[in-house]
Design an enzyme around this catalytic site. Structure first.
Site, PDB file in Angstrom:
ATOM      1  N   ILE A  14       0.987  -1.267   0.072  1.00  0.00           N
ATOM      2  CA  ILE A  14      -0.017   0.144   0.193  1.00  0.00           C
ATOM      3  C   ILE A  14       0.845   1.258  -0.002  1.00  0.00           C
ATOM      4  CG2 ILE A  14      -1.681   1.375   1.429  1.00  0.00           C
ATOM      5  CD1 ILE A  14      -3.150  -0.873   0.068  1.00  0.00           C
TER       6      ILE A  14
ATOM      7  N   ARG B 127       2.713   2.007  -3.420  1.00  0.00           N
ATOM      8  CA  ARG B 127       1.712   2.346  -4.312  1.00  0.00           C
ATOM      9  C   ARG B 127       1.165   3.679  -3.987  1.00  0.00           C
ATOM     10  NH1 ARG B 127      -1.000   4.809  -7.022  1.00  0.00           N
ATOM     11  NH2 ARG B 127      -2.322   4.014  -8.699  1.00  0.00           N
ATOM     12  N   GLU B 128       1.273   4.201  -2.901  1.00  0.00           N
ATOM     13  CA  GLU B 128       0.883   5.601  -2.305  1.00  0.00           C
ATOM     14  C   GLU B 128       1.692   6.534  -2.429  1.00  0.00           C
ATOM     15  OE1 GLU B 128      -2.302   6.553  -1.800  1.00  0.00           O
ATOM     16  OE2 GLU B 128      -3.453   4.686  -1.388  1.00  0.00           O
ATOM     17  N   SER B 129       2.846   6.303  -2.099  1.00  0.00           N
ATOM     18  CA  SER B 129       3.715   7.355  -2.082  1.00  0.00           C
ATOM     19  C   SER B 129       5.135   7.050  -2.461  1.00  0.00           C
ATOM     20  CB  SER B 129       3.986   7.807  -0.580  1.00  0.00           C
ATOM     21  OG  SER B 129       4.571   6.865   0.210  1.00  0.00           O
TER      22      SER B 129
ATOM     23  N   TYR C 295      -5.123   0.236  -9.393  1.00  0.00           N
ATOM     24  CA  TYR C 295      -4.589   0.212  -8.113  1.00  0.00           C
ATOM     25  C   TYR C 295      -4.703  -1.221  -7.328  1.00  0.00           C
ATOM     26  CZ  TYR C 295      -4.210   1.833  -3.043  1.00  0.00           C
ATOM     27  OH  TYR C 295      -3.742   2.011  -1.643  1.00  0.00           O
TER      28      TYR C 295
END
Length: 630
Positions: A492, A495-497, A598
């Site tokens: 997560i 993928r997010e940051s 995502y």
């Protein structure tokens, strides 16, 4: 690169930055911060003395700080030298912009023109053209450069007004250019300009501005035939714009309106095809009964990635295996299309052909490769390669002023400045130098720069750099505390940051795991500010706790929880079928492309991290057996 280095002392300092020896980073940066304050103080004598004594990679930024704040005429020699030396680097523009603004205040027109460089700053650009006219430049050569400044979707600065008046007086403001700008403004720009542009249109066309304004505010206005009286080419442009928006809001009204307009409007073939494309994309994403009809109306050469995705999704929802085979067979396929073609062949009983395609795909390191391997009960193929960088190249990059400046800013936690210098460094480097820079950034735990740089040069096999074990103790501690798989929380965050603790999004999410302050406050049972979300410890604690919360909401289903992390649980709940649907079929039919991609990315990343943690099983083996339902 030696051009920028000044003296033996600076060479020693550079060595200390590279090796971490000789001088402490804290002491070095304290000297820079103190010098920067002196530069901004305005005491020229003290500034010059401080600058002469400073030996630091960010010394040019001390000069920049002084020259930007004090762009006086008596500083022109220093400004000229600075701009000549640092032209094209992140250092130059602020000084040039400040210098030009001061020259404009002083009405130094010739000097302004001498120092002007092309820029996106419309005010400075207009001043440059105005001054050229004032000093006798040929008006035709200057005024033709004004047109692209006027035909834009927004208001321009007041500095452009007199220039626009001269441009208009010379006959450059034609009805065609007014219509061109009106179209830009109405469709994607500053709609408050429409009443002004209406006055610039010929009287008989001014009603078109009112039409555009109405359709911009409410696309259903395009459905009212009574609004359109002359059935002209320009009216048809407004109809097309409106219906392409309306199809996403009220598909049935848009379909009825199109049929009626088609009888009267002089639509071009290009306009019709653009409508077919928008209608097909919208209707397929909404699983509308008319989707197949409109998908088939779009010319095959316009079937881009998005349209192919929805054509595929439409066929999957109908279990139209022959249709999938007919659509994709004997074509160059991406991994998604290859997977579903193999799936469709299997459903048709063509086991040998299907298995051969799955075998080839199982060698790929991505979501579909892992799925294919799971269907064949094979381990995943990561195709990992160690990074190999020539020591001489690495040493050269490590001594480059751009790298040293980026590193210093990173250590000072001035991340925007660090990013500018890093981008300049990699954009002016060879591929081998970029690879060396990525390795150096990895060694200083600047993970997002590593990931972005390796993607830029398409070096995807260096998994230890692309999937770092960043903040390992924090992820392990808080994943365990939340009773969730650490590979999931890592995936997560990746993928997010890309593990940037200061990441922020246009949606207002912050930090490593990209949390909204409202979400963080709810999970924390107490108010959390945006600033606090930049703290990795707090962000990871709340992010993993949020995953735990979503997993519980999703009745233990981590796939649904993953989609909910991106799109919100209540939205995802509306996508859940009453009857169980295979995991891969459900993911492929997620209506939002962002959420669909995502989920695929997170599960591929999760598999990589799972393997990096020494666990060899293919997580997708369980996924291909999973049913998704309410």
């Amino acid at each position: 690169m030696a051009f920028f280095q000044r003296g033996l002392r600076l060479a020693v300092l550079c060595s200390s930055f590279i090796t971490g020896t000789a001088l402490s980073a804290s002491t070095i940066h304290d000297d820079f911060i103190a010098a920067e304050k002196v530069a901004k103080s305005g005491n020229k004598k003290r500034y010059q003395q401080t600058l002469s004594e400073l030996e630091h990679p960010l010394k040019p930024y001390v000069e920049m700080a002084y020259l930007e704040k004090y762009p006086y005429l008596n500083n022109e020699p220093d400004i000229k030298r600075f701009l000549d030396v640092y032209e094209g680097t992140p250092l130059s523009w602020k000084v040039r912009e400040s210098w030009l603004e001061n020259l404009a205040r002083l009405n130094k027109k010739a000097k302004f023109i001498e120092y002007f460089k092309d820029t996106s700053n419309s005010e400075l650009t207009c001043l440059n053209l105005r001054y050229q006219l004032d000093l006798g430049a040929p008006s035709a050569a200057v005024l033709k450069q004004v047109t692209p400044l006027w035909v834009v979707e927004k208001s321009q600065p007041k500095a452009c007004d007199s220039l626009f008046r001269k441009w208009q007086k010379q006959g450059y403001l034609t009805p065609e250019r007014v219509w061109q700008r009106l179209t830009l403004v109405a469709q994607k720009g500053q709609h408050s300009l429409i009443p002004y542009l209406k006055t610039q249109l010929p009287k008989q066309e001014q009603y078109l501005a009112d039409l555009y304004y109405a359709v911009r505010k409410d696309p259903s206005a395009a459905a009212g035939l009574y609004r359109f009286k002359q059935y002209t080419v320009k009216e048809s442009e407004i109809v097309v714009y409106g219906l392409k928006r309306l199809i996403w809001r009220d598909p049935d009204l848009a379909l009825r309106a199109w049929d009626k307009h088609l009888e009267k409007m002089p639509f071009s073939e290009a306009q019709k095809e653009s409508v077919y494309y928008s209608f097909a994309l919208s209707l397929a994403s909404k699983q509308h009964k008319e989707a197949k009809f409109w998908l088939n109306k779009v010319p095959k050469d316009q079937h881009d990635k998005s349209l192919k995705q929805w054509q595929l999704t439409n066929l999957l929802q109908q279990s139209d295996w022959p249709g999938i085979v007919a659509y994709f067979i004997d074509k160059e396929l991406d991994n998604s299309q290859q997977y579903w073609l193999a799936y469709a062949l299997k459903e048709q009983g063509k086991e040998a052909e299907s298995e051969a395609m799955f075998q080839a795909l199982a060698q790929k390191r991505d979501y579909y490769g892992f799925l294919a391997a799971a269907r064949l009960q094979l381990p995943v193929s990561l195709q990992e390669q160690p990074i190999v960088v020539d020591d001489a190249v690495k040493q050269s990059v490590a001594q480059a002023p751009g790298y040293l400046r980026a590193k210093a800013f990173f250590e000072l936690e001035r991340f925007t400045s660090a990013r500018r210098e890093w981008n300049y460094l990699v954009n002016t480097s060879t591929e081998e130098e970029k690879l060396a820079a990525a390795l150096l950034a990895h060694e200083m735990d600047w993970h997002d720069s590593v990931i972005i740089t390796l993607a830029q040069i398409e070096r995807y096999h260096h998994l230890d750099l692309r999937f770092p074990l960043a903040y390992e103790s924090l992820f392990e501690r808080y994943s365990k505390r939340s009773n969730i798989d650490v590979s999931w929380s890592y995936a997560i965050a990746r993928r997010e940051s890309s593990f940037s603790p200061t990441a922020s999004s246009s949606a207002g999410a912050y930090g490593l795991m990209q949390l909204l302050p409202s979400t963080a406050s709810y999970i924390n049972k107490g108010s959390i500010s945006r600033r606090k979300l930049y703290d990795p410890k707090l962000n990871i604690r709340l992010g993993t706790n949020y995953l735990k919360y979503l997993k519980r909401k999703a009745k233990g289903n981590e796939v649904v929880a993953t989609a909910s992390y991106n799109a919100g649980y209540h939205r995802v709940a509306k996508w859940l079928p009453k009857e169980g649907v295979d995991f891969d079929l459900w993911v492929e039919g997620i209506p939002y492309r962002e959420t669909r991609d995502y989920v695929k990315n997170v599960y591929a990343y999760r598999q990589v991290y799972h393997t990096r943690f020494g666990k060899n099983e293919n997580l997708f083996t369980d996924l291909v057996k999973m049913k998704i339902q309410k």
